[in-house]
Design a protein around this motif. Structure first.
Motif, PDB file in Angstrom:
ATOM      1  N   GLU A   1      40.558 -16.570  -2.980  1.00 36.15           N
ATOM      2  CA  GLU A   1      41.162 -17.652  -3.767  1.00 36.15           C
ATOM      3  C   GLU A   1      40.122 -18.204  -4.730  1.00 36.15           C
TER       4      GLU A   1
ATOM      5  N   ASP B   1      38.404 -24.570  -6.830  1.00 34.52           N
ATOM      6  CA  ASP B   1      38.536 -25.536  -7.924  1.00 34.52           C
ATOM      7  C   ASP B   1      37.161 -26.137  -8.238  1.00 34.52           C
TER       8      ASP B   1
ATOM      9  N   GLN C   1      36.665 -28.322 -10.716  1.00 37.02           N
ATOM     10  CA  GLN C   1      36.851 -29.549 -11.492  1.00 37.02           C
ATOM     11  C   GLN C   1      35.900 -30.684 -11.048  1.00 37.02           C
TER      12      GLN C   1
ATOM     13  N   ASN D   1      42.156 -21.949 -17.246  1.00 38.18           N
ATOM     14  CA  ASN D   1      42.988 -21.711 -16.062  1.00 38.18           C
ATOM     15  C   ASN D   1      42.163 -21.211 -14.892  1.00 38.18           C
TER      16      ASN D   1
ATOM     17  N   CYS E   1      32.955 -18.551 -12.352  1.00 42.68           N
ATOM     18  CA  CYS E   1      34.158 -18.734 -11.552  1.00 42.68           C
ATOM     19  C   CYS E   1      33.759 -18.478 -10.100  1.00 42.68           C
TER      20      CYS E   1
END
Ligand SMILES: C[S@@+](CC[C@H](N)C(=O)[O-])C[C@H]1O[C@@H](n2cnc3c(N)ncnc32)[C@H](O)[C@@H]1O
Length: 384
Positions: free
Chosen positions: A337, A340, A342, A359, A378
Protein backbone atom coordinates in the motif's frame (compact mmCIF):
# COMPACT_ATOMS: atom_id res chain seq x y z
CA UNK A 1 27.60 35.55 -46.11
CA UNK A 2 28.20 33.73 -49.43
CA UNK A 3 30.14 30.53 -50.04
CA UNK A 4 32.21 30.02 -53.15
CA UNK A 5 31.99 26.54 -54.56
CA UNK A 6 34.96 25.03 -56.38
CA UNK A 7 33.38 24.13 -59.79
CA UNK A 8 35.84 21.25 -60.34
CA UNK A 9 34.70 19.64 -57.12
CA UNK A 10 31.09 20.20 -58.04
CA UNK A 11 31.41 18.49 -61.44
CA UNK A 12 33.44 15.68 -59.90
CA UNK A 13 30.58 15.04 -57.45
CA UNK A 14 27.98 15.16 -60.21
CA UNK A 15 29.97 12.60 -62.23
CA UNK A 16 30.26 10.39 -59.20
CA UNK A 17 26.53 10.57 -58.66
CA UNK A 18 25.84 9.81 -62.31
CA UNK A 19 27.93 6.64 -62.24
CA UNK A 20 26.89 5.38 -58.82
CA UNK A 21 23.99 2.99 -58.97
CA UNK A 22 20.99 4.44 -57.22
CA UNK A 23 20.93 1.76 -54.48
CA UNK A 24 24.54 2.57 -53.45
CA UNK A 25 23.98 6.28 -53.09
CA UNK A 26 24.37 7.65 -49.57
CA UNK A 27 22.82 10.91 -48.54
CA UNK A 28 26.14 12.20 -47.21
CA UNK A 29 25.25 15.86 -47.66
CA UNK A 30 22.07 15.47 -45.61
CA UNK A 31 23.92 13.57 -42.89
CA UNK A 32 26.71 16.15 -42.74
CA UNK A 33 24.42 19.14 -42.60
CA UNK A 34 21.98 17.66 -40.14
CA UNK A 35 21.66 20.25 -37.35
CA UNK A 36 23.66 19.19 -34.32
CA UNK A 37 21.58 19.75 -31.21
CA UNK A 38 23.58 19.42 -28.02
CA UNK A 39 22.38 17.02 -25.35
CA UNK A 40 21.31 19.73 -22.94
CA UNK A 41 19.35 21.50 -25.70
CA UNK A 42 17.64 18.23 -26.52
CA UNK A 43 16.82 17.79 -22.83
CA UNK A 44 15.23 21.26 -22.71
CA UNK A 45 13.18 20.57 -25.86
CA UNK A 46 12.01 17.29 -24.36
CA UNK A 47 11.12 18.88 -21.01
CA UNK A 48 9.31 21.80 -22.67
CA UNK A 49 7.17 19.36 -24.64
CA UNK A 50 6.30 17.01 -21.76
CA UNK A 51 6.39 19.17 -18.63
CA UNK A 52 4.34 22.05 -20.08
CA UNK A 53 1.53 19.48 -20.44
CA UNK A 54 2.20 17.89 -17.06
CA UNK A 55 2.52 21.08 -14.99
CA UNK A 56 0.49 23.56 -17.06
CA UNK A 57 0.91 27.13 -15.79
CA UNK A 58 3.46 26.03 -13.16
CA UNK A 59 6.00 24.97 -15.80
CA UNK A 60 7.53 28.42 -16.63
CA UNK A 61 8.42 28.99 -12.96
CA UNK A 62 9.82 25.45 -12.53
CA UNK A 63 11.72 25.80 -15.83
CA UNK A 64 13.48 29.03 -14.85
CA UNK A 65 14.38 27.55 -11.45
CA UNK A 66 15.79 24.40 -13.07
CA UNK A 67 17.97 26.59 -15.27
CA UNK A 68 19.16 28.67 -12.30
CA UNK A 69 21.72 27.79 -9.68
CA UNK A 70 20.73 24.91 -7.44
CA UNK A 71 20.58 25.36 -3.67
CA UNK A 72 22.52 23.03 -1.40
CA UNK A 73 22.20 21.79 2.14
CA UNK A 74 25.03 20.85 4.52
CA UNK A 75 24.40 17.41 6.02
CA UNK A 76 26.18 17.42 9.38
CA UNK A 77 28.60 14.58 9.94
CA UNK A 78 27.84 13.30 13.45
CA UNK A 79 31.13 11.38 13.42
CA UNK A 80 33.23 14.54 13.09
CA UNK A 81 34.63 16.26 16.17
CA UNK A 82 34.41 19.76 14.63
CA UNK A 83 31.91 22.25 15.99
CA UNK A 84 30.50 23.18 12.59
CA UNK A 85 27.00 23.84 13.84
CA UNK A 86 27.91 27.10 15.62
CA UNK A 87 29.74 28.30 12.51
CA UNK A 88 26.81 27.51 10.24
CA UNK A 89 24.39 29.20 12.63
CA UNK A 90 26.58 32.32 12.67
CA UNK A 91 26.20 32.43 8.86
CA UNK A 92 22.42 32.53 9.29
CA UNK A 93 21.80 28.89 8.36
CA UNK A 94 19.31 26.67 10.17
CA UNK A 95 18.87 22.93 10.47
CA UNK A 96 15.66 22.39 8.49
CA UNK A 97 14.91 19.08 10.26
CA UNK A 98 15.28 20.40 13.82
CA UNK A 99 13.47 23.66 13.11
CA UNK A 100 10.46 21.77 11.65
CA UNK A 101 10.45 19.44 14.66
CA UNK A 102 10.70 22.37 17.11
CA UNK A 103 7.63 23.97 15.60
CA UNK A 104 5.64 20.72 15.56
CA UNK A 105 6.70 19.22 18.88
CA UNK A 106 6.40 22.42 20.94
CA UNK A 107 3.47 20.77 22.67
CA UNK A 108 5.24 18.03 24.65
CA UNK A 109 2.00 16.06 24.98
CA UNK A 110 2.07 15.46 21.23
CA UNK A 111 5.55 14.04 21.05
CA UNK A 112 7.50 11.15 22.55
CA UNK A 113 11.25 11.19 22.01
CA UNK A 114 14.23 8.94 22.43
CA UNK A 115 17.78 9.47 21.21
CA UNK A 116 17.04 8.04 17.76
CA UNK A 117 13.48 9.07 16.99
CA UNK A 118 10.91 11.78 17.64
CA UNK A 119 7.36 10.47 17.33
CA UNK A 120 4.83 13.17 16.55
CA UNK A 121 1.13 12.44 16.37
CA UNK A 122 1.21 11.25 12.74
CA UNK A 123 4.86 10.99 11.77
CA UNK A 124 8.19 10.03 13.33
CA UNK A 125 11.53 11.59 12.40
CA UNK A 126 15.17 10.92 13.22
CA UNK A 127 16.57 13.94 15.10
CA UNK A 128 20.10 12.71 14.35
CA UNK A 129 19.77 13.81 10.74
CA UNK A 130 20.81 17.44 10.70
CA UNK A 131 20.89 19.39 7.46
CA UNK A 132 21.61 23.13 7.41
CA UNK A 133 20.23 25.42 4.71
CA UNK A 134 20.40 29.15 4.04
CA UNK A 135 17.04 30.93 4.52
CA UNK A 136 14.47 31.12 1.70
CA UNK A 137 15.59 33.51 -1.01
CA UNK A 138 19.20 33.51 0.24
CA UNK A 139 21.44 32.12 -2.50
CA UNK A 140 24.70 32.10 -0.50
CA UNK A 141 26.92 29.10 -1.02
CA UNK A 142 28.58 26.85 1.54
CA UNK A 143 32.35 26.70 1.81
CA UNK A 144 34.02 23.33 1.29
CA UNK A 145 33.88 21.16 4.42
CA UNK A 146 36.89 21.04 6.76
CA UNK A 147 38.61 17.99 8.22
CA UNK A 148 38.73 17.44 11.97
CA UNK A 149 41.90 16.27 13.72
CA UNK A 150 41.09 12.63 12.79
CA UNK A 151 40.66 13.49 9.11
CA UNK A 152 36.83 13.28 9.14
CA UNK A 153 34.99 15.93 7.10
CA UNK A 154 32.49 18.05 9.01
CA UNK A 155 29.61 18.11 6.52
CA UNK A 156 28.50 16.75 3.14
CA UNK A 157 27.04 19.13 0.57
CA UNK A 158 23.99 17.80 -1.24
CA UNK A 159 20.60 18.91 -2.50
CA UNK A 160 18.75 19.24 0.81
CA UNK A 161 15.71 17.57 -0.83
CA UNK A 162 17.79 14.37 -1.09
CA UNK A 163 17.57 14.02 2.68
CA UNK A 164 13.77 13.72 2.49
CA UNK A 165 13.59 10.13 1.09
CA UNK A 166 15.91 9.03 3.92
CA UNK A 167 13.79 10.82 6.52
CA UNK A 168 10.67 9.27 4.96
CA UNK A 169 12.20 5.78 5.23
CA UNK A 170 12.21 6.39 9.00
CA UNK A 171 14.66 3.68 10.04
CA UNK A 172 14.05 2.53 13.62
CA UNK A 173 16.68 1.36 16.08
CA UNK A 174 18.07 -2.10 15.25
CA UNK A 175 16.62 -2.34 11.74
CA UNK A 176 18.31 -3.75 8.65
CA UNK A 177 18.37 -1.63 5.49
CA UNK A 178 19.15 -2.21 1.82
CA UNK A 179 20.33 0.77 -0.26
CA UNK A 180 19.79 -0.77 -3.71
CA UNK A 181 21.25 1.95 -5.99
CA UNK A 182 23.57 3.69 -3.59
CA UNK A 183 26.34 5.49 -5.48
CA UNK A 184 27.72 8.14 -5.21
CA UNK A 185 26.51 7.76 -1.64
CA UNK A 186 24.80 10.93 -0.37
CA UNK A 187 21.78 9.03 0.90
CA UNK A 188 23.94 6.18 2.26
CA UNK A 189 25.80 8.73 4.35
CA UNK A 190 22.50 10.25 5.50
CA UNK A 191 21.21 6.77 6.45
CA UNK A 192 24.31 6.21 8.57
CA UNK A 193 23.92 9.58 10.28
CA UNK A 194 20.63 8.37 11.83
CA UNK A 195 22.78 6.02 13.99
CA UNK A 196 19.89 3.59 14.23
CA UNK A 197 20.85 0.95 11.69
CA UNK A 198 21.88 -2.54 12.79
CA UNK A 199 22.96 -3.62 9.30
CA UNK A 200 23.26 -1.70 6.02
CA UNK A 201 23.71 -3.44 2.65
CA UNK A 202 25.06 -0.92 0.15
CA UNK A 203 24.67 -1.90 -3.51
CA UNK A 204 25.31 -0.26 -6.88
CA UNK A 205 25.76 -1.90 -10.26
CA UNK A 206 28.59 0.43 -11.26
CA UNK A 207 31.99 -0.65 -9.93
CA UNK A 208 33.58 2.77 -10.48
CA UNK A 209 30.73 4.62 -8.78
CA UNK A 210 30.84 2.16 -5.91
CA UNK A 211 34.55 2.80 -5.32
CA UNK A 212 33.79 6.53 -5.32
CA UNK A 213 31.12 5.85 -2.67
CA UNK A 214 33.58 3.90 -0.54
CA UNK A 215 36.15 6.71 -0.75
CA UNK A 216 33.44 9.18 0.33
CA UNK A 217 32.42 7.05 3.30
CA UNK A 218 36.06 6.74 4.34
CA UNK A 219 36.38 10.51 4.52
CA UNK A 220 33.27 10.85 6.71
CA UNK A 221 33.22 7.82 8.97
CA UNK A 222 35.63 6.50 11.58
CA UNK A 223 37.69 3.57 10.24
CA UNK A 224 36.16 1.04 12.63
CA UNK A 225 32.61 1.82 11.40
CA UNK A 226 33.63 1.18 7.77
CA UNK A 227 35.24 -2.13 8.65
CA UNK A 228 32.53 -3.40 11.02
CA UNK A 229 30.13 -6.21 10.05
CA UNK A 230 27.47 -3.53 10.03
CA UNK A 231 28.23 -2.52 6.40
CA UNK A 232 28.20 -4.79 3.39
CA UNK A 233 29.07 -3.64 -0.17
CA UNK A 234 28.12 -5.25 -3.49
CA UNK A 235 28.10 -4.32 -7.18
CA UNK A 236 25.10 -6.36 -8.27
CA UNK A 237 22.42 -5.74 -10.90
CA UNK A 238 19.63 -4.65 -8.58
CA UNK A 239 16.99 -5.87 -11.07
CA UNK A 240 18.00 -9.44 -10.20
CA UNK A 241 17.99 -9.02 -6.43
CA UNK A 242 15.72 -12.04 -5.91
CA UNK A 243 18.74 -14.21 -6.80
CA UNK A 244 20.36 -12.99 -3.56
CA UNK A 245 17.36 -13.46 -1.29
CA UNK A 246 13.86 -12.26 -0.50
CA UNK A 247 11.87 -11.00 2.51
CA UNK A 248 15.09 -9.96 4.21
CA UNK A 249 15.19 -6.28 5.08
CA UNK A 250 13.13 -4.03 7.37
CA UNK A 251 13.61 -1.07 5.03
CA UNK A 252 14.72 -0.66 1.40
CA UNK A 253 15.74 2.52 -0.41
CA UNK A 254 15.30 2.34 -4.20
CA UNK A 255 16.89 5.57 -5.51
CA UNK A 256 16.85 4.72 -9.20
CA UNK A 257 18.78 5.98 -12.24
CA UNK A 258 16.62 8.56 -14.05
CA UNK A 259 16.90 11.48 -16.49
CA UNK A 260 18.49 13.57 -13.67
CA UNK A 261 16.68 16.64 -15.00
CA UNK A 262 18.88 19.34 -13.49
CA UNK A 263 22.11 17.67 -14.58
CA UNK A 264 20.75 17.04 -18.10
CA UNK A 265 20.00 20.75 -18.57
CA UNK A 266 23.46 22.04 -17.68
CA UNK A 267 26.06 19.33 -18.26
CA UNK A 268 27.13 17.96 -21.62
CA UNK A 269 29.27 15.19 -20.18
CA UNK A 270 27.54 11.97 -19.11
CA UNK A 271 24.23 13.37 -20.37
CA UNK A 272 21.41 10.81 -20.75
CA UNK A 273 20.03 12.89 -23.66
CA UNK A 274 23.14 12.29 -25.80
CA UNK A 275 22.21 10.41 -28.99
CA UNK A 276 24.37 7.45 -28.02
CA UNK A 277 22.22 6.93 -24.90
CA UNK A 278 18.78 7.17 -26.53
CA UNK A 279 17.98 3.49 -25.97
CA UNK A 280 19.12 3.63 -22.36
CA UNK A 281 16.89 6.68 -21.79
CA UNK A 282 13.88 5.05 -23.41
CA UNK A 283 14.43 1.97 -21.24
CA UNK A 284 14.48 3.91 -17.97
CA UNK A 285 10.84 3.35 -16.92
CA UNK A 286 11.23 -0.41 -17.45
CA UNK A 287 14.51 -0.53 -15.54
CA UNK A 288 13.03 1.58 -12.73
CA UNK A 289 9.99 -0.71 -12.48
CA UNK A 290 12.25 -3.77 -12.27
CA UNK A 291 14.34 -2.13 -9.54
CA UNK A 292 11.25 -1.22 -7.51
CA UNK A 293 9.95 -4.78 -7.92
CA UNK A 294 13.28 -5.99 -6.51
CA UNK A 295 12.87 -3.62 -3.58
CA UNK A 296 9.40 -5.03 -2.88
CA UNK A 297 10.79 -8.56 -2.97
CA UNK A 298 13.78 -7.72 -0.76
CA UNK A 299 11.73 -6.15 2.04
CA UNK A 300 10.02 -8.34 4.66
CA UNK A 301 6.25 -8.37 5.11
CA UNK A 302 5.32 -5.26 7.06
CA UNK A 303 8.56 -3.58 5.99
CA UNK A 304 8.75 -0.40 3.94
CA UNK A 305 10.28 0.70 0.64
CA UNK A 306 10.98 4.26 -0.47
CA UNK A 307 11.22 4.78 -4.24
CA UNK A 308 12.90 8.03 -5.31
CA UNK A 309 14.14 9.91 -8.38
CA UNK A 310 15.43 13.37 -9.22
CA UNK A 311 13.21 13.81 -12.29
CA UNK A 312 9.88 15.58 -12.77
CA UNK A 313 8.74 12.94 -15.24
CA UNK A 314 5.40 11.32 -14.41
CA UNK A 315 6.44 8.34 -16.55
CA UNK A 316 9.44 7.71 -14.31
CA UNK A 317 7.63 8.50 -11.06
CA UNK A 318 3.93 7.80 -10.46
CA UNK A 319 3.60 5.48 -13.48
CA UNK A 320 6.54 3.34 -12.31
CA UNK A 321 5.10 3.02 -8.80
CA UNK A 322 1.66 2.08 -10.10
CA UNK A 323 3.08 -0.40 -12.61
CA UNK A 324 5.41 -2.06 -10.07
CA UNK A 325 2.57 -2.44 -7.53
CA UNK A 326 0.38 -4.02 -10.21
CA UNK A 327 3.04 -6.45 -11.44
CA UNK A 328 4.04 -7.34 -7.86
CA UNK A 329 0.40 -8.26 -7.11
CA UNK A 330 -0.34 -10.10 -10.33
CA UNK A 331 2.93 -11.95 -10.84
CA UNK A 332 4.52 -12.25 -7.41
CA UNK A 333 1.52 -12.20 -5.08
CA UNK A 334 3.09 -9.27 -3.21
CA UNK A 335 0.50 -6.75 -2.04
CA UNK A 336 1.61 -3.32 -0.89
CA UNK A 337 0.00 0.00 0.00
CA UNK A 338 1.07 3.59 -0.57
CA UNK A 339 1.85 5.29 2.74
CA UNK A 340 0.28 8.75 3.11
CA UNK A 341 3.14 11.28 3.29
CA UNK A 342 0.88 14.30 3.80
CA UNK A 343 1.80 14.72 7.53
CA UNK A 344 5.45 14.40 6.51
CA UNK A 345 5.31 17.09 3.82
CA UNK A 346 3.37 19.53 5.99
CA UNK A 347 6.26 19.30 8.47
CA UNK A 348 8.72 20.58 5.86
CA UNK A 349 6.52 22.94 3.85
CA UNK A 350 8.44 26.03 5.07
CA UNK A 351 11.67 24.75 3.53
CA UNK A 352 10.56 23.01 0.33
CA UNK A 353 8.12 23.79 -2.44
CA UNK A 354 5.96 20.65 -2.73
CA UNK A 355 3.94 20.02 -5.90
CA UNK A 356 0.19 20.31 -5.35
CA UNK A 357 -2.30 17.54 -6.23
CA UNK A 358 -0.02 14.51 -6.35
CA UNK A 359 -2.00 11.27 -6.33
CA UNK A 360 0.88 8.94 -5.64
CA UNK A 361 4.01 10.09 -3.79
CA UNK A 362 5.48 13.52 -3.18
CA UNK A 363 7.42 15.91 -5.42
CA UNK A 364 9.75 18.74 -4.42
CA UNK A 365 9.45 21.32 -7.20
CA UNK A 366 12.35 23.70 -7.83
CA UNK A 367 11.42 27.31 -7.02
CA UNK A 368 13.60 30.43 -7.24
CA UNK A 369 13.18 31.12 -3.50
CA UNK A 370 13.89 27.49 -2.53
CA UNK A 371 15.79 26.02 -5.42
CA UNK A 372 15.92 22.39 -4.23
CA UNK A 373 14.86 19.35 -6.22
CA UNK A 374 13.40 17.98 -8.36
CA UNK A 375 12.97 15.11 -5.92
CA UNK A 376 10.15 12.61 -6.18
CA UNK A 377 9.59 9.97 -3.52
CA UNK A 378 6.90 7.49 -2.65
CA UNK A 379 6.71 5.15 0.35
CA UNK A 380 5.22 1.66 0.03
CA UNK A 381 4.41 -0.75 2.86
CA UNK A 382 4.54 -4.44 1.98
CA UNK A 383 1.40 -6.21 3.17
CA UNK A 384 1.83 -9.84 2.04
C1 LIG B 1 20.34 8.31 -8.80
S1 LIG B 1 21.78 7.37 -8.68
C2 LIG B 1 21.78 6.97 -6.96
C3 LIG B 1 22.20 8.11 -6.09
C4 LIG B 1 22.52 7.69 -4.67
N1 LIG B 1 21.42 6.98 -4.06
C5 LIG B 1 22.90 8.87 -3.82
O1 LIG B 1 22.08 9.35 -3.04
O2 LIG B 1 24.04 9.32 -3.95
C6 LIG B 1 21.35 5.86 -9.42
C7 LIG B 1 22.41 4.79 -9.29
O3 LIG B 1 21.84 3.57 -9.77
C8 LIG B 1 22.89 2.79 -10.27
N2 LIG B 1 22.27 1.73 -11.11
C9 LIG B 1 21.86 1.80 -12.40
N3 LIG B 1 21.34 0.63 -12.79
C10 LIG B 1 21.40 -0.19 -11.71
C11 LIG B 1 21.03 -1.54 -11.48
N4 LIG B 1 20.47 -2.27 -12.46
N5 LIG B 1 21.25 -2.07 -10.27
C12 LIG B 1 21.82 -1.34 -9.29
N6 LIG B 1 22.22 -0.08 -9.46
C13 LIG B 1 22.00 0.50 -10.64
C14 LIG B 1 23.77 3.77 -11.01
O4 LIG B 1 25.07 3.27 -11.13
C15 LIG B 1 23.67 5.01 -10.10
O5 LIG B 1 24.77 5.07 -9.26
Amino acid sequence: MTFRVNPRLLYKNIDLLRFTQKRYRVKTKWAATRPKVSSHELALQNFDATYSMQFGELWPSVRVSLLSEQKYGALINNFSGDDTVTQLQSLGCRDFVASSLDMESGDAAQSISDDTCIHLSKVSISPNLRCFVFPKGDTSRFKAARQDSYGCLSYYLMDAASVLPVLALNVQKGQSVLDLCAAPGGKTLALLQTQTIRFLWVNDWSVSRMSRLQRTLLSYLPDQLCSEDKLHFTCFDGRKWQELGENTFDKVLVDVPCTTDRHSLVEESNNIFSRSRTKERQNLPLCQTQLLLSGLQAVRKGGEVVYSTCTLSQLQNQCVVEQAMKVAEQELGIYSEVVDLQPFTSLFKDTFNFAPDMNVGVMVLPHLTANFGPMYFCKLRRLT
